[in-house]
Design a protein around this motif. Sequence first.
Motif, PDB file in Angstrom:
ATOM      1  N   UNK B 137       1.160  -0.752   0.086  1.00  0.00           N
ATOM      2  CA  UNK B 137      -0.369   0.041  -0.252  1.00  0.00           C
ATOM      3  C   UNK B 137       0.700   1.105   0.239  1.00  0.00           C
ATOM      4  N   UNK B 138       0.501   2.610  -0.581  1.00  0.00           N
ATOM      5  CA  UNK B 138       1.123   3.563  -0.618  1.00  0.00           C
ATOM      6  C   UNK B 138       0.816   4.012   0.662  1.00  0.00           C
ATOM      7  N   UNK B 139       2.219   4.098   1.225  1.00  0.00           N
ATOM      8  CA  UNK B 139       1.966   4.777   3.085  1.00  0.00           C
ATOM      9  C   UNK B 139       0.983   6.266   3.319  1.00  0.00           C
ATOM     10  N   UNK B 140       1.320   7.055   2.548  1.00  0.00           N
ATOM     11  CA  UNK B 140       0.389   8.434   2.902  1.00  0.00           C
ATOM     12  C   UNK B 140      -0.268   9.122   2.212  1.00  0.00           C
ATOM     13  N   UNK B 141      -1.599   9.228   1.879  1.00  0.00           N
ATOM     14  CA  UNK B 141      -1.628  10.032   1.371  1.00  0.00           C
ATOM     15  C   UNK B 141      -0.953  11.263  -0.097  1.00  0.00           C
ATOM     16  N   UNK B 142      -2.519  11.864  -0.522  1.00  0.00           N
ATOM     17  CA  UNK B 142      -1.227  12.469  -1.566  1.00  0.00           C
ATOM     18  C   UNK B 142      -1.315  13.837  -1.167  1.00  0.00           C
ATOM     19  N   UNK B 162       9.380  11.318   5.752  1.00  0.00           N
ATOM     20  CA  UNK B 162       8.537  12.036   4.377  1.00  0.00           C
ATOM     21  C   UNK B 162       8.695  13.639   4.659  1.00  0.00           C
ATOM     22  N   UNK B 164       5.661  16.207   3.314  1.00  0.00           N
ATOM     23  CA  UNK B 164       4.339  16.247   2.445  1.00  0.00           C
ATOM     24  C   UNK B 164       4.658  17.706   1.613  1.00  0.00           C
ATOM     25  N   UNK B 185      -0.437   0.278   7.969  1.00  0.00           N
ATOM     26  CA  UNK B 185      -0.820   1.718   8.305  1.00  0.00           C
ATOM     27  C   UNK B 185       0.213   2.290   9.567  1.00  0.00           C
ATOM     28  N   UNK B 186       0.153   3.642   8.765  1.00  0.00           N
ATOM     29  CA  UNK B 186       0.662   4.612   9.177  1.00  0.00           C
ATOM     30  C   UNK B 186       0.627   5.776  10.280  1.00  0.00           C
TER      31      UNK B 186
ATOM     32  N   UNK D 142       0.733  16.791   7.752  1.00  0.00           N
ATOM     33  CA  UNK D 142      -0.325  18.005   7.413  1.00  0.00           C
ATOM     34  C   UNK D 142      -0.331  17.160   6.123  1.00  0.00           C
ATOM     35  N   UNK D 164      -7.057  16.382   1.435  1.00  0.00           N
ATOM     36  CA  UNK D 164      -5.754  16.649   1.859  1.00  0.00           C
ATOM     37  C   UNK D 164      -5.585  17.931   1.051  1.00  0.00           C
ATOM     38  N   UNK D 185      -2.829   4.476  13.207  1.00  0.00           N
ATOM     39  CA  UNK D 185      -1.343   3.994  12.677  1.00  0.00           C
ATOM     40  C   UNK D 185      -2.907   3.631  11.286  1.00  0.00           C
ATOM     41  N   UNK D 186      -2.708   4.667   9.824  1.00  0.00           N
ATOM     42  CA  UNK D 186      -3.979   4.691   8.940  1.00  0.00           C
ATOM     43  C   UNK D 186      -3.440   4.056   7.705  1.00  0.00           C
ATOM     44  N   UNK D 187      -4.204   3.609   6.819  1.00  0.00           N
ATOM     45  CA  UNK D 187      -3.552   3.413   5.907  1.00  0.00           C
ATOM     46  C   UNK D 187      -4.322   2.943   4.897  1.00  0.00           C
ATOM     47  N   UNK D 189      -5.139   4.076   1.747  1.00  0.00           N
ATOM     48  CA  UNK D 189      -5.814   4.950   1.337  1.00  0.00           C
ATOM     49  C   UNK D 189      -6.433   4.064  -0.292  1.00  0.00           C
TER      50      UNK D 189
END
Lengths: 318, 318, 318, 318, 318, 318
Positions: B137-142, B162, B164, B185-186, D142, D164, D185-187, D189
Amino acid sequence: MSTPFPWQEPPADCELPIWRYTRNPIINRNPFPGVAKIYNSAVTPFDGAYAGVFRAEYRTGMSHLHVGRSADGIHWDFAPAPIPVTAGADEPAFDYGYDPRLCRVGEEYFITWCNGYHGPTIGLASTRDFKNFTQLENAFLPCNRNGVLFPRKINGHYAILSRPSDQGHTPFGDIFYSVSPDLTHWGQHRFVMGAGPEWWQAKKIGAGPNPIETPAGWLLIYHGVCGTCNGFIYSAGLALLDLERPWHVIKRCPGYIMAPEEPYEVTGSVPNVAFPSSALVDAATGRVAFYYGAADTVTGLAFSTVDRLLDYVNTHGK
Amino acid sequence: MSTPFPWQEPPADCELPIWRYTRNPIINRNPFPGVAKIYNSAVTPFDGAYAGVFRAEYRTGMSHLHVGRSADGIHWDFAPAPIPVTAGADEPAFDYGYDPRLCRVGEEYFITWCNGYHGPTIGLASTRDFKNFTQLENAFLPCNRNGVLFPRKINGHYAILSRPSDQGHTPFGDIFYSVSPDLTHWGQHRFVMGAGPEWWQAKKIGAGPNPIETPAGWLLIYHGVCGTCNGFIYSAGLALLDLERPWHVIKRCPGYIMAPEEPYEVTGSVPNVAFPSSALVDAATGRVAFYYGAADTVTGLAFSTVDRLLDYVNTHGK
Amino acid sequence: MSTPFPWQEPPADCELPIWRYTRNPIINRNPFPGVAKIYNSAVTPFDGAYAGVFRAEYRTGMSHLHVGRSADGIHWDFAPAPIPVTAGADEPAFDYGYDPRLCRVGEEYFITWCNGYHGPTIGLASTRDFKNFTQLENAFLPCNRNGVLFPRKINGHYAILSRPSDQGHTPFGDIFYSVSPDLTHWGQHRFVMGAGPEWWQAKKIGAGPNPIETPAGWLLIYHGVCGTCNGFIYSAGLALLDLERPWHVIKRCPGYIMAPEEPYEVTGSVPNVAFPSSALVDAATGRVAFYYGAADTVTGLAFSTVDRLLDYVNTHGK
Amino acid sequence: MSTPFPWQEPPADCELPIWRYTRNPIINRNPFPGVAKIYNSAVTPFDGAYAGVFRAEYRTGMSHLHVGRSADGIHWDFAPAPIPVTAGADEPAFDYGYDPRLCRVGEEYFITWCNGYHGPTIGLASTRDFKNFTQLENAFLPCNRNGVLFPRKINGHYAILSRPSDQGHTPFGDIFYSVSPDLTHWGQHRFVMGAGPEWWQAKKIGAGPNPIETPAGWLLIYHGVCGTCNGFIYSAGLALLDLERPWHVIKRCPGYIMAPEEPYEVTGSVPNVAFPSSALVDAATGRVAFYYGAADTVTGLAFSTVDRLLDYVNTHGK
Amino acid sequence: MSTPFPWQEPPADCELPIWRYTRNPIINRNPFPGVAKIYNSAVTPFDGAYAGVFRAEYRTGMSHLHVGRSADGIHWDFAPAPIPVTAGADEPAFDYGYDPRLCRVGEEYFITWCNGYHGPTIGLASTRDFKNFTQLENAFLPCNRNGVLFPRKINGHYAILSRPSDQGHTPFGDIFYSVSPDLTHWGQHRFVMGAGPEWWQAKKIGAGPNPIETPAGWLLIYHGVCGTCNGFIYSAGLALLDLERPWHVIKRCPGYIMAPEEPYEVTGSVPNVAFPSSALVDAATGRVAFYYGAADTVTGLAFSTVDRLLDYVNTHGK
Amino acid sequence: MSTPFPWQEPPADCELPIWRYTRNPIINRNPFPGVAKIYNSAVTPFDGAYAGVFRAEYRTGMSHLHVGRSADGIHWDFAPAPIPVTAGADEPAFDYGYDPRLCRVGEEYFITWCNGYHGPTIGLASTRDFKNFTQLENAFLPCNRNGVLFPRKINGHYAILSRPSDQGHTPFGDIFYSVSPDLTHWGQHRFVMGAGPEWWQAKKIGAGPNPIETPAGWLLIYHGVCGTCNGFIYSAGLALLDLERPWHVIKRCPGYIMAPEEPYEVTGSVPNVAFPSSALVDAATGRVAFYYGAADTVTGLAFSTVDRLLDYVNTHGK
C-alpha cells in the motif's frame, strides 16, 4: 552548378532522427554591430543561393527582423537595417517583430512573425525579391504567436497554423489551423493538437518550420515546452498531419526528437531552449536542414532526411 | 574476494566532509536507448556486487524505475524495462515513479518512491532478488515526496521520513517521522525539522539517503532548497538524529556540505541541483559513497567517512 | 611610488565602452574558509593601496560584510570575521548585510548596504580606518535596496540614490534621489528614472557604483533587469545625470553596455547576472575599473575610461 | 418522553431534496462574550438531549472548539471555555481547532477537526461524557482538512474520509478514504471522488456530515467549491457510497442540492458559503436535520428525509 | 454656546469599548453631483464647528480630497472642487489622493494622505483656514500608505506613523515610527508593531486616527486585515504606545474592537471593510467620536470614551 | 395595436443618463425547474412581441442558452430545453454557452455567445423563427469573449466587436473590431479602445448591447471592470463610435453611467456586477430599455433615451 545544400552525415550511433551540425552554433552572439543575438529565424532557397529573415535582438532587448543572405546556408551576411514593413493608411502600425517564419507559396515568399499590435499577434508580409516587402493585414486578433503557413493552398485556401497565447510567457498553448480565401480574412478554425500528455510538452506547444509535404502527410516539427522549478525547457517534437485536412493528426511521437543538451543550448539568456523554426528540404536527396534557436541566444543547425522522419513518426508515433 | 567499494581519497585541501568523484558524472545523458537521463536514484550492496533502482527519465519526460547492476558501484548496466510493480485487485493503480530510495530491512529490500496516485505520494515495494517485486500500500495520502525508510525497526515499528508537499514544485517542505506496525497503516506522525532558518535551505528540505546508524545517532544527509529569482538551488545538508526517537534532532549543520558547483551540476535540465539520494557504507572502513542527482540530468558520486561526518556535525552542528 | 591601478587595454574590436578583465573572475568560489562566494562588493583606494567591503555569502546562504585589502586591486586578502557594525542603545539591531557600496565623502568612508530591519532597507556606517566602524541610522523605511551615495555633498546636503523594493525578488524597481542635512533624516525624494521601456531593463533598475563626477554630469552605471520564462537577466546600463540636480537625466543609453555572456556570468547560483557595484577612477588617466558580481557567485573586473563612457553616453544616449 | 427532533415540513413547491429552517440562522453573530461567530460545527444526540462541538471564532480570529448543549437542537448553551484537549508527553502540541465533526462509534464519541500541527491536519479526540476528552494521535500528516469518520467500523477497521490540502486557501481538493485498526495508524488510502466536472464543484470538494447509513449505501453530503472572479462559492452536493467499500461511488448528483442564496449565506465574513458539517437522523421517521455554516459567520439548519435523499440521488445521480 | 459634539450613549449590553451610531451611515452613496462615494476621511474641530478632508471617489473611480464643513459633525456640506494642493517648481506633481488624515499640531492643520508619485506615498500639506493649503515635500519614498501624524512634537521632532506597502493590494504591512526636525527630512525609523499573530490582523495593519494622548500613553486605533478565500476583512484594533518613545508598545489587544458586521459594512464596493480614519475627542467629557469608512462606499460614525478605551486596553491588552 | 415597450420615466433627480426599473430584478433566482439563475442575456422585438436568448445557469453550474418569449419585455416564458445548436460534420463540437448577444441583420437574427472550443471563443448562429437555428463557424480562435455584432453591414462587410481574453478570469481586455465578407472568415482587425485610464475600467472592458445607430455615430454601452482587494467590480460605460469606421472613437465618457449599487447588484454569486448585454430601442420615441445581468445571479432592466445618451456622451465624453 547547383546550390550547395548544408549537410553532414549522421553520427554512427544516431538513435534519434535528427542530428546536430558539429560546428554549431552557426550564428554566434554579437553577429554584427548593435545586435546581441540572432535566433529563432527562417531561411529559404532563393535565386540560386539562400535568403533568410532573422530575429535580431538588439542591445535594447527589442527584436527586429533582418534579411540575411548566404551562399551555403551556413555562413550568413545580414542587412544592417531591419526589413521595412510599413502599414498602409488606417492600418495597424507595428513596433517590433520576432520569431519569423518564411514560406514560399507560388511565386511569392511570405513572412509570418510575432507582431506587436496591442499584444503579440501574427504579422504577415510578402516579397518576391527580399528587397521590397508588402505588409498584409495581421492574420488574427491578439494574442497569438507562432503563425506558420503551409507551402501551398489547401482546398483552395491559404492555410496557417497558429498558437493563441497571452501577453506574457504564456503557460499554455495549443496548435490551431485556420484558412483564408484572400490572406486577409481568416476562419474555419480547427483544433489540431494540444499540450501534453507527455511531460516534455505538457506546458504548451507551437508549430516550428513550415510543414513538409510528403505523400504520407505533412511532417510537422514543433516545439513542446515543459516547466521545471527553474523555468521552461523547449524541445522539438514530430507529428504527421493529414494532407487535405491537416487538423487531423495521423501520428504524433510521444517522445521529443531533440532536447537542449549542448552547452550553447543549456546556457544562455534563456537556458534550455531548442526552438526549431525553419527547414530546408533538398528535393533530390530528401535531405533536410533544420535551423533552430538555442537558448534564445544563438542559432544552430541540425539535419535529417524526409525518409528518416517519416520512418520515425510511423514507428514511434501514436 | 570482497566486493570493491567505490572510493577515492579526499583532495588535500578538502574543507568540507564530502568530496566528489573526479570522474563524475558516473551516469551521463542518454544512458541507454529511449532514456534521456538517469538521476536521483538509489543503490545497495547485493549478492556480492551492487544493485540499484534508478529514476530513468524517458524522452517523453515521464520517469520510470529501472533496475541496474554493477560490479564496482560505478559502472552500471540497466534493465531495458521498468520494474514491474503492479497494484493488487481493488488497489490503487499507478502511472509513474521517480526519486526512488532503497532500504534493506532484515532480509528484504524496500523501495520507496514518488508514486502517482491522484497526486504524488510515497509508493512502497519489496524485493529479495531484484527480479520479483511486491508492491505494498502507499504509505500516505497525497501529496507527499521523499519517503525514506530507516534500515531497522525502531521501537518495534517500521519507521519512515517523508515530506508532505503539493501537486507542483512545492515552495515549502518539512521533514516528518511516522511509524507502522505492519507497513500498511502509518501513524504517530512527528515533526522532525523544517526549512530554514538558513537561506540555502529556506524554501524546503527533504531526506536524502537512508539514515546511517552510528552509536551517536542517525546521520541524515538531506537536501535543502532555496529560491533565487532564477529558480531553486538544491544543496545537501547534514544532521544527527536521536537513535530511538529520531524526531529529536541532536545536531544540524547551519551550512550545507555540498552545493551545486560543477558544470554538470549548475547546468542541465534543472540548473543548480545536487540531490543526494543514496549512500553505501563500508562497515570495515567507515567509508561512505554517496549517489546524487545533478541538475536533474546526470548522476554523480561523492565520498566521505562516517567519522568525518560525525566529526563535522559535532563540530559545526547546532 | 604610486599605487598600481588595475588595468588592461581594450581589445582591438571593442564595440562597447566597457571590456572585461581577461583573467576573470578575480574572486572565485570558496575564497576563504567558511565562505562560499564573494560578489556584489565595493572597493576604494585607501592608504596607498585598496580597501573594500565584500558581500561574503556563507555556506548557510546568509551574507555578511567582510573587509578586504589589496595592493593591486586584483588580488584580495579578506578579514576572517565580518565588520562589527553594531546598533546603539534603542536603535535597530540588524542581522545580515549584502550588496554593499563604499563611498568616500570628505575624510570619511561610508558603507551603504542592504540591511535587515523588518525587511531589507539601506544600512549606513562610516569608517576612517577600515577597522573601526560607526553605524548610523538606517536611511529609509523598509523595503529598499541599492542605496548608493554621491561622493560629495550636493547643495549642502548628503545625497543618495535608492530603489524602493519589496520583501522578495521584487518584480519592479525605479531609482529615486533623496538628500539629508545630517545623514539621519532624509527627504526631498525625487524620481530619477524608471524601469523600461527597453526590454533588457523592463523589470527593474538600480544604481550600481557611486556616480562618477565629470564636468558634463554624473556618470551612472546601473543594473537593468528583465524577466524571461527562466528567470531574470541582470545587465549594466549607462546614464548621465545633472551635476547639481541629479534627478534630471541628461542622457540614458537605450542599450545595455554589458550583459551576462561569459561562462562565469551565465552559469552559477543565479544564472545571467552581471551586477556592477563599484568603480575605481584613476584621476590622472581617466581609467575606470569596475567591479561586478557575476551570477551571484563570483566577482569580475571590467574596464573603461571616463572619456569613453562620456562619449558613449553622448553618442548613444537619449 | 422522547427528545424533540428539530423539524419543519418542506414548503409546497420544494424542487430540491433539502429545505431551510425558516428561522435561520439559529446561531447568530456574537453568541456569547468574547466570541464573534459560531459556524461549521457538529452535534449529536446525547443523554436524552443534544450535545455538540462548535467552532467558536474568537475576536482574535482564532477558532477554538467549545461544547454546547441543547434540549431541542435549535437553542444552544455554550461552555465558556474550550474543550481541554491536551497532547501527551512527547506528543504534538496543538494551538487551534476548527471545522469539527462529531461521530459516535460504539459507546464513544469521536471528534475530528482541523488541527494545527506544522500545518492543518486531522485532530482526533474521544469522549463519553462531553466533559472528559482524550486526545489521540493526529490521523494524518499535514496538510489535511475535513476529516469525517464513519459511524461504525467497516471490515473491522475504523474508517475516515479526508481531503488532503495545502497551508492556504487550497485551490484543489479530492476526497480520500483511509482505515485504521487502532485509531493511531492509518493506511489503505483510496481515492473516493474528485472535484468537478461540474462547475459548482470544479475547484475542490470535501466531506460534510458523517455518512448516513442506508441499506442502499452511505449517503454522503459534501461541499463543492467553485472559483469566481470574486472568490469561492461553497455549495452542498449529494452522493451514495458503497456500504462495505465506500470508495466505490454508486451515484453522485451532477447538480448541487443547496447553494448559498439567503442573505445570511451570501453576505458575512466569507460571502457565498453554505457548508454542511453535521446531520441528525431520526431513526423512527427518517427525518434528517442538517447543520451548516453560513458565510463563515452564522449557523443554519436545513431538513430532509432519508427517503427523499435516496430517491433524489437515485433519480438524479450518475 | 459650545459646539455640539456628535454623541450617543452605548447600548445596555455593550461588551466592546466602541459602539456604532444607530443612524449610520452618515454619508451615503452619491453624496453630491459627480461623486460616487465618500469614505476613509478625516475631521477636526475648527472655528466653533467642524472641518474635514474627505476622500471623494468620482465616477471615474479616481479619488480626490474635498473639504467639508459641518455644524454638528454628522451632517456635512462638501466643497464642489478638490483641495488645490500644488507642488512647487521642480517638486513632484501629483495626480490623486486618498485615505486622508488630519492633524492639528500647534496652530496649523496638517493633512497626510496617500499621494501618487511613482507609486503611493505619504503626501503632506498644511492649512490654517481650510481655504489655503501649502503642500510640503512627500514624507517618504514610495510605496507607503496610512501616514498618521502625532498631534504634538515628541522630543522636539514632528512624529509620524506609516506603513510601507507595495503598488497593489499589499498582502503585508507593519507600522513604523519616523521623526523629522523640519517636516522635510525624515529619519530614525523605528518598528512599532507588525501584523499578527492573531488571525484578524494577520495580513497587515495600519494606523487609523491620530493617536489620542492620555497620561498613560498614546491610544492608537488601527486597522488590522486578514485574508479569506473571498478577500480581505478590515477590522479595528486598539493599542497603547509609550508617550515619549511611541515605538514602545505598552499594551495591544489581541482581539479586534470592531469588525464589519452591519449591512453597510459587509456589502459595498469592497465588502467587509471597517476602516477607522479619524477621531474627535471632547476634552471636557472624554467622549470620543470615530469616523470610519465602510466597505469603501460610505462613512460611518462610532463612539467611545477615553476612559473606556484605556480601561479596555489595560484589561485586555498584552 | 403596437407592442408595448418596457418603460418607466426617470426619477426627478436623475443625474446620470440611465435609470433602473423600480421593480428589478425582472428575473429572479430559480426561474424554472432545474435552472438556478438567468442573467447576462439578450432580447429583440420579434413577431409583434419579444423574443430572447438567455444564459440559463443550471444547478451543475454549467450555462446553456434558452429561448424566451414575452409580450411586454418584462415577464418572460422560457423554453425548457436549450437551443439546439449543432456543429456540422467535421466542424467543432461545443459543450456550453454563455453571455449571448442577439442581433438582427437584414431578415436574420444572429446569436453570438461565449462558446466552448478548447477555450472560450465567439460562437455564431442564425435563426429566422427562434425555433430553427443554424450554427455557423466560430468567428475567432480561442480565447475570446463578448462578441457583439453591428446591426447592419458596414462597407459591405459584416462587422463585430470582440474582446480577446484568456482561459480564466482574464485580468485584461480591450475591444477590437473585425469584419467578414461571408460570416466565416474574419480579418482587418482594428483596436477600438482599451481598458483605463480611469480606475473603474482599468482592468478590462467589453462591448455590451449591440451598438445603437444614430446620425452622430454608434452609441456603445460597454462594461468596464476594476480590481479591488476583494474582487472585480463590473460597471457600465458609454462611448460614441464613428459610423463607417467604428474603430474610431469619437467620444468616450471618463465616468461610468451605471455602477452596482442595489442589493441585487452588490450581493449574489459574483458580488458587484452590473453587466449590460442587450438593448431595445423604440424608433418612434427614442426610448431605450437595457437588460443587464446583476451579480451573475438575476436580470435587471434600466432605461434611457437615445437623445439623453447622445447628449451625455457629447457633454461628458472626451
